[in-house]
Design a protein around this motif. Structure first.
Motif, PDB file in Angstrom:
ATOM      1  N   TYR A  43       0.849  -1.195   0.000  1.00 24.79           N
ATOM      2  CA  TYR A  43       0.000   0.000   0.000  1.00 24.79           C
ATOM      3  C   TYR A  43       0.882   1.241   0.000  1.00 24.79           C
ATOM      4  O   TYR A  43       1.887   1.296   0.719  1.00 24.79           O
ATOM      5  N   GLN A  44       0.512   2.226  -0.819  1.00 17.12           N
ATOM      6  CA  GLN A  44       1.321   3.421  -1.018  1.00 17.12           C
ATOM      7  C   GLN A  44       0.434   4.649  -1.159  1.00 17.12           C
ATOM      8  O   GLN A  44      -0.730   4.535  -1.546  1.00 17.12           O
ATOM      9  N   LEU A  45       1.035   5.818  -0.919  1.00 13.21           N
ATOM     10  CA  LEU A  45       0.381   7.043  -1.347  1.00 13.21           C
ATOM     11  C   LEU A  45       0.427   7.048  -2.865  1.00 13.21           C
ATOM     12  O   LEU A  45       1.451   6.696  -3.458  1.00 13.21           O
ATOM     13  N   PRO A  46      -0.653   7.447  -3.533  1.00 14.39           N
ATOM     14  CA  PRO A  46      -0.619   7.520  -4.995  1.00 14.39           C
ATOM     15  C   PRO A  46       0.412   8.536  -5.458  1.00 14.39           C
ATOM     16  O   PRO A  46       0.547   9.607  -4.880  1.00 14.39           O
ATOM     17  N   GLY A  47       1.110   8.175  -6.495  1.00  6.95           N
ATOM     18  CA  GLY A  47       2.107   9.074  -7.060  1.00  6.95           C
ATOM     19  C   GLY A  47       3.233   8.285  -7.680  1.00  6.95           C
ATOM     20  O   GLY A  47       3.199   7.056  -7.744  1.00  6.95           O
ATOM     21  N   GLY A  48       4.242   9.005  -8.129  1.00  8.38           N
ATOM     22  CA  GLY A  48       5.375   8.328  -8.739  1.00  8.38           C
ATOM     23  C   GLY A  48       6.340   9.305  -9.350  1.00  8.38           C
ATOM     24  O   GLY A  48       6.299  10.507  -9.080  1.00  8.38           O
ATOM     25  N   GLY A  49       7.188   8.766 -10.196  1.00  9.82           N
ATOM     26  CA  GLY A  49       8.303   9.507 -10.754  1.00  9.82           C
ATOM     27  C   GLY A  49       7.914  10.656 -11.657  1.00  9.82           C
ATOM     28  O   GLY A  49       6.926  10.599 -12.383  1.00  9.82           O
ATOM     29  N   VAL A  50       8.730  11.699 -11.582  1.00  8.58           N
ATOM     30  CA  VAL A  50       8.600  12.856 -12.466  1.00  8.58           C
ATOM     31  C   VAL A  50       9.429  12.560 -13.709  1.00  8.58           C
ATOM     32  O   VAL A  50      10.632  12.315 -13.626  1.00  8.58           O
ATOM     33  N   ASP A  51       8.786  12.547 -14.869  1.00  7.77           N
ATOM     34  CA  ASP A  51       9.473  12.274 -16.130  1.00  7.77           C
ATOM     35  C   ASP A  51      10.308  13.482 -16.565  1.00  7.77           C
ATOM     36  O   ASP A  51      10.001  14.621 -16.195  1.00  7.77           O
ATOM     37  N   SER A  55       6.758  18.758 -14.941  1.00  7.61           N
ATOM     38  CA  SER A  55       6.763  19.400 -13.624  1.00  7.61           C
ATOM     39  C   SER A  55       6.260  18.404 -12.584  1.00  7.61           C
ATOM     40  O   SER A  55       5.512  17.472 -12.902  1.00  7.61           O
ATOM     41  N   PRO A  56       6.630  18.587 -11.303  1.00  5.02           N
ATOM     42  CA  PRO A  56       6.115  17.702 -10.260  1.00  5.02           C
ATOM     43  C   PRO A  56       4.587  17.693 -10.181  1.00  5.02           C
ATOM     44  O   PRO A  56       3.984  16.635  -9.969  1.00  5.02           O
ATOM     45  N   VAL A  57       3.943  18.831 -10.369  1.00  6.17           N
ATOM     46  CA  VAL A  57       2.473  18.875 -10.283  1.00  6.17           C
ATOM     47  C   VAL A  57       1.843  18.123 -11.453  1.00  6.17           C
ATOM     48  O   VAL A  57       0.868  17.386 -11.268  1.00  6.17           O
ATOM     49  N   ALA A  58       2.389  18.257 -12.642  1.00  4.95           N
ATOM     50  CA  ALA A  58       1.877  17.496 -13.791  1.00  4.95           C
ATOM     51  C   ALA A  58       2.067  15.999 -13.550  1.00  4.95           C
ATOM     52  O   ALA A  58       1.170  15.190 -13.836  1.00  4.95           O
ATOM     53  N   ALA A  59       3.225  15.613 -13.005  1.00 10.63           N
ATOM     54  CA  ALA A  59       3.473  14.199 -12.692  1.00 10.63           C
ATOM     55  C   ALA A  59       2.487  13.707 -11.644  1.00 10.63           C
ATOM     56  O   ALA A  59       1.988  12.576 -11.738  1.00 10.63           O
ATOM     57  N   LEU A  60       2.186  14.546 -10.666  1.00  9.28           N
ATOM     58  CA  LEU A  60       1.233  14.161  -9.626  1.00  9.28           C
ATOM     59  C   LEU A  60      -0.136  13.862 -10.229  1.00  9.28           C
ATOM     60  O   LEU A  60      -0.730  12.809  -9.955  1.00  9.28           O
ATOM     61  N   ILE A  97      13.660  11.230  -4.031  1.00  5.60           N
ATOM     62  CA  ILE A  97      13.247  12.504  -3.440  1.00  5.60           C
ATOM     63  C   ILE A  97      11.736  12.575  -3.632  1.00  5.60           C
ATOM     64  O   ILE A  97      11.250  12.684  -4.765  1.00  5.60           O
ATOM     65  N   CYS A  98      11.000  12.467  -2.538  1.00  7.58           N
ATOM     66  CA  CYS A  98       9.538  12.342  -2.579  1.00  7.58           C
ATOM     67  C   CYS A  98       8.889  13.651  -2.142  1.00  7.58           C
ATOM     68  O   CYS A  98       8.966  14.016  -0.965  1.00  7.58           O
ATOM     69  N   LEU A  99       8.270  14.357  -3.081  1.00  7.81           N
ATOM     70  CA  LEU A  99       7.525  15.580  -2.786  1.00  7.81           C
ATOM     71  C   LEU A  99       6.098  15.157  -2.441  1.00  7.81           C
ATOM     72  O   LEU A  99       5.478  14.420  -3.197  1.00  7.81           O
TER      73      LEU A  99
END
Length: 147
Positions: A43-51, A55-60, A97-99
């Motif tokens: 089980y994880q918080l949803p999310g993952g790598g920034v391509d 941007s981090p928000v677009a990746a989110l 590095i997890c934002l």
């Protein structure tokens, strides 16, 4: 200095830095989490790598949708952490590095499109105990105290 969770890095191992964006997605007193079933349920918080170039928000937005089937709104960065881990899907040792963002789940468009992922609504205090890495548990626990 970004707080580290988990095991310290091995001095004999080379790590590649990987930026990622992850979300706390509350509704009432529950959090939307993802379960990656392979190789073992995690089980994880949803999310993952920034391509690259993303941007981090677009990746989110992209990662949350892929892993949960939900659209989100109003992401607000609430913290960050780092951890050192082996990523078998990439055969890579990484300094992750997890934002971490707080966002509002707004619309479920369907099931997760990411293979071997399922979305689950979990009581916040349970999420703070069941998430697979200490950084995710830390941020879920902080939110559970306010819920």
């Amino acid at each position: 200095m970004i707080r580290r969770f988990g095991k310290p890095p091995s001095p004999s191992q080379n790590y590649i830095r990987r930026m990622g964006a992850y979300a706390l997605l509350p509704r009432d007193s529950r959090l939307l989490v993802t379960c990656q079933s392979d190789p073992d349920p995690d089980y994880q918080l949803p999310g993952g790598g920034v391509d690259p170039g993303e941007s981090p928000v677009a990746a989110l937005h992209r990662e949350v949708f892929e892993e949960t089937g939900w659209r989100i709104a109003d992401p607000r960065r609430i913290g960050a952490f780092r951890r050192f881990a082996y990523m078998p899907e990439y055969d890579l040792w990484a300094e992750k590095i997890c934002l971490v963002y707080l966002a509002r789940p707004t619309l479920r468009l369907g099931p997760p499109s990411e293979p071997r992922h399922s979305a689950h609504w979990v009581a916040a205090h349970e999420a703070a105990q069941m998430l697979g890495n200490a950084g995710d548990r830390h941020f879920a626990g902080l939110w559970a105290k306010t819920a």
